[in-house]
Every structure is written in structure tokens, then in C-alpha cells.
Scaffold this active site. Sequence first.
Site, PDB file in Angstrom:
ATOM      1  N   SER A   7      -6.787  12.346  10.377  1.00  0.00           N
ATOM      2  CA  SER A   7      -6.187  12.910   9.170  1.00  0.00           C
ATOM      3  C   SER A   7      -5.537  14.233   9.539  1.00  0.00           C
ATOM      4  CB  SER A   7      -7.281  13.151   8.127  1.00  0.00           C
ATOM      5  OG  SER A   7      -6.814  14.040   7.137  1.00  0.00           O
ATOM      6  N   HIS A  46      -0.428   8.022  11.917  1.00  0.00           N
ATOM      7  CA  HIS A  46       0.960   7.910  11.438  1.00  0.00           C
ATOM      8  C   HIS A  46       1.805   7.119  12.441  1.00  0.00           C
ATOM      9  CE1 HIS A  46      -0.112  11.958   9.511  1.00  0.00           C
ATOM     10  NE2 HIS A  46       0.205  11.208   8.474  1.00  0.00           N
TER      11      HIS A  46
HETATM   12  P1  AMP Z   1      -0.068  11.436   4.834  1.00  0.00           P
HETATM   13  O1  AMP Z   1       0.838  12.139   5.778  1.00  0.00           O
HETATM   14  O2  AMP Z   1      -1.484  11.895   4.880  1.00  0.00           O
HETATM   15  O3  AMP Z   1       0.513  11.359   3.441  1.00  0.00           O
HETATM   16  O4  AMP Z   1      -0.132   9.921   5.334  1.00  0.00           O
HETATM   17  C1  AMP Z   1       1.035   9.160   5.501  1.00  0.00           C
HETATM   18  C2  AMP Z   1       0.644   7.717   5.728  1.00  0.00           C
HETATM   19  O5  AMP Z   1      -0.154   7.611   6.901  1.00  0.00           O
HETATM   20  C3  AMP Z   1      -0.208   7.146   4.572  1.00  0.00           C
HETATM   21  O6  AMP Z   1       0.200   5.814   4.303  1.00  0.00           O
HETATM   22  C4  AMP Z   1      -1.591   7.194   5.131  1.00  0.00           C
HETATM   23  O7  AMP Z   1      -2.465   6.230   4.579  1.00  0.00           O
HETATM   24  C5  AMP Z   1      -1.331   6.903   6.611  1.00  0.00           C
HETATM   25  N1  AMP Z   1      -2.442   7.379   7.419  1.00  0.00           N
HETATM   26  C6  AMP Z   1      -3.012   8.611   7.384  1.00  0.00           C
HETATM   27  N2  AMP Z   1      -4.055   8.681   8.220  1.00  0.00           N
HETATM   28  C7  AMP Z   1      -4.151   7.452   8.812  1.00  0.00           C
HETATM   29  C8  AMP Z   1      -5.040   6.866   9.759  1.00  0.00           C
HETATM   30  N3  AMP Z   1      -6.055   7.558  10.280  1.00  0.00           N
HETATM   31  N4  AMP Z   1      -4.834   5.582  10.131  1.00  0.00           N
HETATM   32  C9  AMP Z   1      -3.816   4.865   9.582  1.00  0.00           C
HETATM   33  N5  AMP Z   1      -2.947   5.341   8.684  1.00  0.00           N
HETATM   34  C10 AMP Z   1      -3.115   6.618   8.290  1.00  0.00           C
END
Ligand code: AMP
Length: 279
Positions: free
Chosen positions: A185, A37
Site C-alpha cells: 500500500s 500498482h
Molecule cells: P491507489 O493508488 O491506492 O488508489 O490504488 C490504485 C489501484 O491499485 C487500486 O485499484 C488498488 O486496489 C490497486 N492496489 C493497491 N494496492 C494493491 C496491492 N497491494 N495489490 C494489488 N492491487 C493494489
Amino acid sequence: MKVIATKSQLKLFLNKHRHKNQSIGFVPTMGALHAGHLSLIQYSREQCDLTVCSIFVNPTQFNDSEDFKKYPRTIEADTLLLKEAGCDVLFVPDTEEMYNNTTPIHPDLQGLDRILEGEFRPGHFDGVVQIVYLLLQAVRPDYLFMGLKDYQQQLIVRKMIEAMDLPVQLKAMPILREPSGLAMSSRNTRLTAEQRHDSAVIYKILFLSAEAIRRGTDLKIVVDDASQELKKYECRLEYMAICDADSLKPISHYNPDIPTIILIAVWWGDVRLIDNMLV
Ligand code: AMP
């Protein structure tokens, strides 16, 4: 860093900057922030005058209510991380604020929302499309930063932006991984130490599969080998697909001239992990 919980306050604050012709970058998240993030925040800071991050655990995109309940929520630590990362605005609406007086949108996603993640998580992308649309209405950014970690999600959001002719440019940024190769993640925090160690095999499989595909190995054999490898672990493969990277249609033969992607979803205990790699 300014912390704002309502759309009206956000609008007031951002309008001041818009009137000074400052560009706005936006990073939507569900919190439990990690370096992946924060890399998006960094990209936004490099490219925009002002960076807005939202934290909202969106109930409508969870097809499994247990997953919603168990989703990690770490708002205090997240706020500190965002401050340190130089984020300018943190938007933290509640569900009422986000959804009150809104009507659902139904852009033509050309079926992309019903395959792969959409097949195994029915309704998931409906929720994603609604919330990203509402957040874009609230923030009205010039640039939207999303991760390639959620490959299908960023394709669908791109389709939605096109279909609705929204004045925002989507930038999809690289996947950040742990030193073991495991894609970062928020759900990784729910893995035991052993599961976290073992699940690094997902990256190994993607890497070796991409190599095998480039060498011309039959794609069925590539998927069979991956599935055999995973059987050595206490996990369950939900899908592994080799697809055209633009349409996400499965391919039967590799053509180096057509962008190709391997997408995978694996259950490790009650944690569902997704990952992908461009061939
Ligand atoms: P989330 O909080 O899981 O909804 O993710 C928010 C944003 O962060 C989304 O655009 C995801 O694709 C991105 N994101 C999550 N994990 C990663 C990662 N390991 N590398 C790059 N971007 C990420």
C-alpha cells in the site's frame, strides 16, 4: 511513454489508437506506486493493445484532510517506474482539470457505500465514484483494472458501471503482498520500520481466521481471537467483518457454498491499513 495532463489532449491521442481498433486498458491510481500498482499495469499490457495509467490524488475521497495532506506524492519516481513497466500513457490531470464543469452522479449503489469503509470514512465512496466516473469518461477504456486490495471499492465501481450502463469491463486483480504478508500500500511508506514489521500480523490473522472459519469455528470466536491477538500490538482495530463476498452483508454462520470474505481495517499509529481475504 506519453505524459498528458488534459482531457482534450488525452482524447486526441487515444482516438488515433481507437480508430486503429486498438483495445485500451486503464489503471487509475493515486501514485506513490509500488509493485501492486505495477502488477495491474502488467495485466493490462497482457490483455490490451494500449495501457493508460492515471495518477491523481483525489481530494474528494479523503474524509480526513490530514490524510490527504500526508498522502505520499512521488511523481518523478512514479513516472520512471511506469516507463520501465511499459505503460503507454500517463495521465496526470490537476483538480481543476478533473472537476471543472462536471456534475455529480448518484448511481444506486444499493447501500454498499454506507457500510464498512463507508461507515468509518463517510463520503469516501461518493468521491471514489465521482472520480472513477470522470476518469472513465476521459479515457473511455475497454478494460478497467483494479485491485482486490480495495475489495469494497471494486464492488462499488462494478455497481456504478452496471447502474450507469458504462461500456467498460472491470477486471479485479489479486492483492500483491510484501514477503512478510503485509498487503502493499502507498500508505506503508508512512509506517516506521517497527510498525511495518508488526503490521504483518494482519495477514497472519486473516490467514488463521480463514482457516478457522473453514473448520467451522463460531464466527464470533474468530473475531474475538483476532481482536485479542491485535491487543498484543500498538494498534487499534477499527473493524473486522465476515461477510457475503457479493453483498458485503455480515454473515452469522459460514456456508461453504456462499463466497465469504473477511475484511479488516486497523490503525497503526496514524496510518490506517485495510486488508481482506476470501475464505
Ligand atoms: P491507489 O493508488 O491506492 O488508489 O490504488 C490504485 C489501484 O491499485 C487500486 O485499484 C488498488 O486496489 C490497486 N492496489 C493497491 N494496492 C494493491 C496491492 N497491494 N495489490 C494489488 N492491487 C493494489
